[in-house]
Enzyme design. Structure first.
Site, PDB file in Angstrom:
ATOM      1  N   GLU A  22      -4.488   3.541  15.623  1.00  0.00           N
ATOM      2  CA  GLU A  22      -3.753   3.484  14.353  1.00  0.00           C
ATOM      3  C   GLU A  22      -4.531   4.234  13.264  1.00  0.00           C
ATOM      4  OE1 GLU A  22      -1.855  -0.459  13.122  1.00  0.00           O
ATOM      5  OE2 GLU A  22      -3.206  -0.162  11.439  1.00  0.00           O
ATOM      6  N   ARG A  49       0.837  -1.205   0.000  1.00  0.00           N
ATOM      7  CA  ARG A  49       0.000   0.000   0.000  1.00  0.00           C
ATOM      8  C   ARG A  49       0.874   1.257   0.000  1.00  0.00           C
ATOM      9  NH1 ARG A  49      -3.794  -3.282  -1.719  1.00  0.00           N
ATOM     10  NH2 ARG A  49      -4.535  -4.714  -0.124  1.00  0.00           N
ATOM     11  N   GLU A 105      -5.770 -11.915   8.574  1.00  0.00           N
ATOM     12  CA  GLU A 105      -5.522 -12.004   7.131  1.00  0.00           C
ATOM     13  C   GLU A 105      -4.412 -13.006   6.813  1.00  0.00           C
ATOM     14  OE1 GLU A 105      -4.979  -7.819   6.021  1.00  0.00           O
ATOM     15  OE2 GLU A 105      -7.145  -7.649   5.746  1.00  0.00           O
ATOM     16  N   LYS A 109       1.075  -8.572  13.932  1.00  0.00           N
ATOM     17  CA  LYS A 109      -0.229  -8.824  13.314  1.00  0.00           C
ATOM     18  C   LYS A 109      -0.428 -10.331  13.401  1.00  0.00           C
ATOM     19  CE  LYS A 109      -2.533  -8.460   8.780  1.00  0.00           C
ATOM     20  NZ  LYS A 109      -2.540  -7.782   7.463  1.00  0.00           N
ATOM     21  N   ARG A 132      -1.621  -5.894  17.304  1.00  0.00           N
ATOM     22  CA  ARG A 132      -2.694  -5.272  16.504  1.00  0.00           C
ATOM     23  C   ARG A 132      -4.037  -5.979  16.726  1.00  0.00           C
ATOM     24  NH1 ARG A 132      -2.086  -4.932  11.045  1.00  0.00           N
ATOM     25  NH2 ARG A 132      -2.686  -2.780  10.761  1.00  0.00           N
ATOM     26  N   LYS A 153      -7.173   0.012  14.903  1.00  0.00           N
ATOM     27  CA  LYS A 153      -7.479   0.940  13.807  1.00  0.00           C
ATOM     28  C   LYS A 153      -8.574   1.903  14.267  1.00  0.00           C
ATOM     29  CE  LYS A 153      -6.021  -1.942   9.988  1.00  0.00           C
ATOM     30  NZ  LYS A 153      -6.096  -2.248   8.551  1.00  0.00           N
ATOM     31  N   GLU A 201     -14.616  12.320  -0.261  1.00  0.00           N
ATOM     32  CA  GLU A 201     -15.775  11.573   0.241  1.00  0.00           C
ATOM     33  C   GLU A 201     -16.983  11.757  -0.686  1.00  0.00           C
ATOM     34  OE1 GLU A 201     -17.397  13.078   3.933  1.00  0.00           O
ATOM     35  OE2 GLU A 201     -18.180  11.100   4.470  1.00  0.00           O
ATOM     36  N   TRP A 214     -14.538 -10.983   2.065  1.00  0.00           N
ATOM     37  CA  TRP A 214     -13.871 -10.044   2.968  1.00  0.00           C
ATOM     38  C   TRP A 214     -14.794  -9.343   3.958  1.00  0.00           C
ATOM     39  CZ3 TRP A 214      -8.645 -10.050   3.173  1.00  0.00           C
ATOM     40  CH2 TRP A 214      -7.972 -10.647   2.099  1.00  0.00           C
ATOM     41  N   ASP A 245     -11.700  -0.645   7.937  1.00  0.00           N
ATOM     42  CA  ASP A 245     -10.352  -0.622   7.376  1.00  0.00           C
ATOM     43  C   ASP A 245     -10.052   0.699   6.675  1.00  0.00           C
ATOM     44  OD1 ASP A 245      -7.883  -1.447   6.682  1.00  0.00           O
ATOM     45  OD2 ASP A 245      -8.496  -2.963   5.235  1.00  0.00           O
ATOM     46  N   GLU A 292      -4.293   4.475   1.027  1.00  0.00           N
ATOM     47  CA  GLU A 292      -4.810   3.267   0.369  1.00  0.00           C
ATOM     48  C   GLU A 292      -6.221   3.469  -0.168  1.00  0.00           C
ATOM     49  OE1 GLU A 292      -4.809  -0.172   2.898  1.00  0.00           O
ATOM     50  OE2 GLU A 292      -5.767  -1.437   1.386  1.00  0.00           O
TER      51      GLU A 292
HETATM   52  C1  GCU Z   1      -5.533  -3.466   4.908  1.00  0.00           C
HETATM   53  C2  GCU Z   1      -4.555  -3.496   3.765  1.00  0.00           C
HETATM   54  C3  GCU Z   1      -3.558  -4.602   3.901  1.00  0.00           C
HETATM   55  C4  GCU Z   1      -2.932  -4.569   5.289  1.00  0.00           C
HETATM   56  C5  GCU Z   1      -4.006  -4.593   6.349  1.00  0.00           C
HETATM   57  C6  GCU Z   1      -3.473  -4.415   7.766  1.00  0.00           C
HETATM   58  O1  GCU Z   1      -6.416  -4.558   4.832  1.00  0.00           O
HETATM   59  O2  GCU Z   1      -5.266  -3.634   2.559  1.00  0.00           O
HETATM   60  O3  GCU Z   1      -2.581  -4.435   2.893  1.00  0.00           O
HETATM   61  O4  GCU Z   1      -2.079  -5.633   5.448  1.00  0.00           O
HETATM   62  O5  GCU Z   1      -4.884  -3.535   6.139  1.00  0.00           O
HETATM   63  O6  GCU Z   1      -3.707  -3.362   8.335  1.00  0.00           O
HETATM   64  O7  GCU Z   1      -2.860  -5.315   8.310  1.00  0.00           O
END
Ligand code: GCU
Length: 647
Positions: free
Chosen positions: A366, A140, A265, A261, A298, A339, A479, A509, A344, A372
């Site tokens: 965060e 990103r 994901e 993390k 995270r 976050k 926006e 997702w 996201d 992005e």
């Molecule tokens: C978003 C992003 C990812 C990143 C993720 C994160 O989803 O698209 O590239 O890894 O955030 O914050 O871990």
């Protein structure tokens, strides 16, 4: 260093002017940094710097070193004095004088003390050492390759990293994580046999008071240590982390800590061993504690293999559901990094309900400076007002998000090896604003913007007014022409640039808008939806629960409503969609014209770069407008009441 934009520290930002004398008192590496800054300015512009007592115009004094970061600024008797009891405080006090410019020497008596609101003001780099086949070098990233890594290893020439550290110190940032939170095989080894490369980077950042942090993989004991398990309660795993961490500190004594993390994901985590995230975080916290380090764990944990047919699972709920029950279980040196919104980094999200719901846990909030979802540094989108709204959001009538971020404020960085640092030269404003808001979350972002403009472009009033008009409302403009009323996403899958209204509608997702012929939006009420609104404390749970009290800008985040639903603004949802999309494009056209009119006031390379990006922004904004408007016209069959062209 040739060809790198000096950003908000142009040559002459600090001008001792003529015969002005500066006294620097105290000792240590950061005092030497300040001395070096002043000495270089004196060489260029006159004036003198000394460490011997005498009569001076500016005194920069370190008295002891208690690790604090504040400073006292005083002007009186024809002299300006900055006093600090911690070395970083002296550095920040010096940059305060730089920001004030000539004003620092005007004769009005005043005394003020400055103290950062949050002790950790951090940038997370999503940089890969090796170029990733899909994500490139900076995940990103929209500003070229990594500042730190080149050709599969740490850069040999770290001059630019030093210059970066200097810019960061000048806006108050004191910590940097140097690699991606998605830790691939090459990057995993930074923790062990490649720690020397991290030490080199830390060495370049240290003179500006910046501590270096590292993203690590939870599976390190397996992938690096050859153990059979990474179970956080397994003694051999704990011993492995303790030893690996001790080696890190032997190489980098002021190392900041780890960023993790986990179970997110596809990244490994404690769930594989039936352990909680508190168990996982505390494992690393225990390894770091003897050395004074911190683990940033995270909270971005959710099911990314969702079935779009399943309406009971709501990604927005996930972080709260996973973490709030663990409140009070995290070690003192474990920080939960959340976050700012529950999804996201969309252009509009509510504040995460986790913030405020974990009084027994240190939270870091965060933000995402890298754009992005906000135009990928091809569009102008100054995020100061959005961040300020988030940071000032009242959780329980007394505490704001900014005050609750006891574990720090973090932004995902937006820089790379681009000569302008940020690809879009005006995106530098986001980096600067983040630093200043992390120092003082209550600062007025518009003052910060003015400060950035003055420092970066000089004092010209015409230029300042032009830049302000381009940047000030650019987030709301973005926006307007993208996803409406907080519904989010509608971006092209994968790279996330440009419109695709149904791009994520049938994906795993968990990011849906549920538009049909009658209406659009996600019902997150307690009464009839996913119950997400109930994760908030009052009054917010009540405010968000009903479409009648929910703020317009978040309506489709919280509710599925008909196209004819009347907003507080007095417009129907469908007419709002049409109007904002036409307005958004018109605003981009106006900003582009305004930029063109500044051609004689901005250096040609910078002007040309921004002008070229405006062409793309306009093309893209039109694409957004036409796709979104056509999509909703075709779904709803409701014509634009002003009869404009919809395809
Ligand atoms: C978003 C992003 C990812 C990143 C993720 C994160 O989803 O698209 O590239 O890894 O955030 O914050 O871990």
């Amino acid at each position: 260093m040739q060809g790198v934009d000096p950003a908000w520290l142009p040559d002459g930002a600090f001008r001792p002017i003529g015969t002005r004398r500066t006294l620097i008192r105290g000792s240590g590496p950061l005092v030497d940094t300040v001395h070096g800054e002043v000495a270089r300015a004196c060489e260029r512009f006159g004036g003198s710097v000394s460490r011997e007592p005498g009569s001076y115009d500016l005194v920069l004094e370190l008295d002891g070193d208690d690790g604090s970061e504040g400073f006292v600024y005083e002007r009186g008797d024809g002299r300006t004095t900055v006093t600090a009891s911690g070395a970083r405080g002296l550095l920040y006090g010096f940059f305060h004088v730089v920001r004030l410019g000539e004003t620092a020497f005007l004769d009005d008596a005043r005394r003020a003390s400055y103290q950062p609101e949050s002790a950790l003001r951090m940038l997370d780099h999503w940089d890969n050492v090796a170029v990733h086949p899909v994500m490139g070098q900076v995940e990103r990233g929209y500003a070229g390759g990594s500042l730190f890594w080149e050709d599969g290893r740490a850069r040999g020439d770290l001059e630019r990293v030093r210059a970066y550290g200097r810019l960061l110190a000048a806006c108050g940032i004191n910590a940097v994580a140097v690699n991606n939170v998605n830790v691939h095989a090459t990057e995993a080894r930074l923790l062990t046999d490649r720690i020397g490369e991290v030490a080199d980077i830390a060495g370049a950042l240290r003179p500006y008071g910046i501590r270096t942090h590292l993203s690590v993989t939870f599976a390190a004991p397996v992938v690096l240590g050859g153990l059979a398990s990474a179970d956080p309660l397994d003694e051999s795993v704990r011993a492995w982390w303790a030893e690996a961490t001790a080696r890190v500190y032997a190489t980098i004594p002021d190392f900041g800590g780890f960023v993790v993390k986990a179970d997110s994901e596809g990244q490994p985590g404690p769930f594989a061993y039936g352990r909680s995230h508190a168990d996982g975080a505390n494992l690393l916290a225990a390894a770091l504690a003897p050395h004074g380090g911190t683990v940033h764990w995270r909270a971005f944990v959710y099911n990314h293999h969702q079935d779009w047919r399943d309406r009971s699972t709501d990604r927005a709920r996930a972080a709260y559901d996973h973490f709030v029950p663990l409140d009070g279980e995290f070690a003192d040196n474990a920080v939960l990094q959340v976050k700012h919104g529950p999804m996201d980094f969309q252009v509009r999200e509510p504040v995460s309900p986790m913030i405020g719901a974990m009084p027994g846990t240190r939270l870091a909030v965060e933000l995402q400076a890298t754009q992005e979802y906000t135009g990928q540094q091809r569009h102008v989108c100054w995020l100061g007002p959005m961040w300020s709204e988030v940071l000032r959001f009242g959780i329980d009538g007394e505490s704001s998000v900014g005050a609750l971020a006891r574990g720090g404020l973090v932004a995902v960085a937006n820089v790379g090896d681009d000569p302008f640092w940020t690809g879009h030269p005006l995106a530098q404003a986001n980096l600067y604003t983040f630093g200043r808001l992390a120092w003082d979350p209550n600062a007025d972002p518009h003052h910060v913007l003015d400060e950035w403009i003055r420092l970066t472009f000089g004092p010209g009033p015409g230029l300042a007014a032009g830049l302000r008009s381009i940047l000030d409302g650019s987030w709301r403009t973005y926006e307007r022409y993208t996803a409406p009323l907080g519904v989010g996403f509608m971006v092209q899958p994968g790279h996330h640039y440009g419109p695709s209204v149904d791009g994520y509608e049938y994906s795993p997702w968990g990011t849906y808008h549920f538009a049909d012929r009658d209406g659009v939006g996600v019902d997150r009420s307690v009464a009839s939806g996913t119950g997400y609104a109930g994760q908030y404390a009052k009054p917010w749970a009540d405010v968000y629960e009903s479409p009648l009290s929910c703020p317009d800008e978040l309506l489709l985040f919280f509710h599925h409503v008909s196209y004819g639903h009347m907003l507080h603004s007095g417009k129907t949802v469908i007419q709002h969609i049409y109007d904002t999309h036409f307005e958004g494009v018109a605003e981009v056209e106006a900003a582009r014209e305004r930029w063109a009119s500044l051609v004689d006031l901005v250096d040609p390379a910078r002007h040309a770069r921004v002008a070229e990006r405006f062409e793309e922004q306009l093309r893209s904004a039109r694409e957004w407008r036409d796709q979104v408007n056509s999509y909703f016209f075709r779904k709803s069959g409701v014509a634009d009441e002003r009869g404009r062209t919809i395809y």
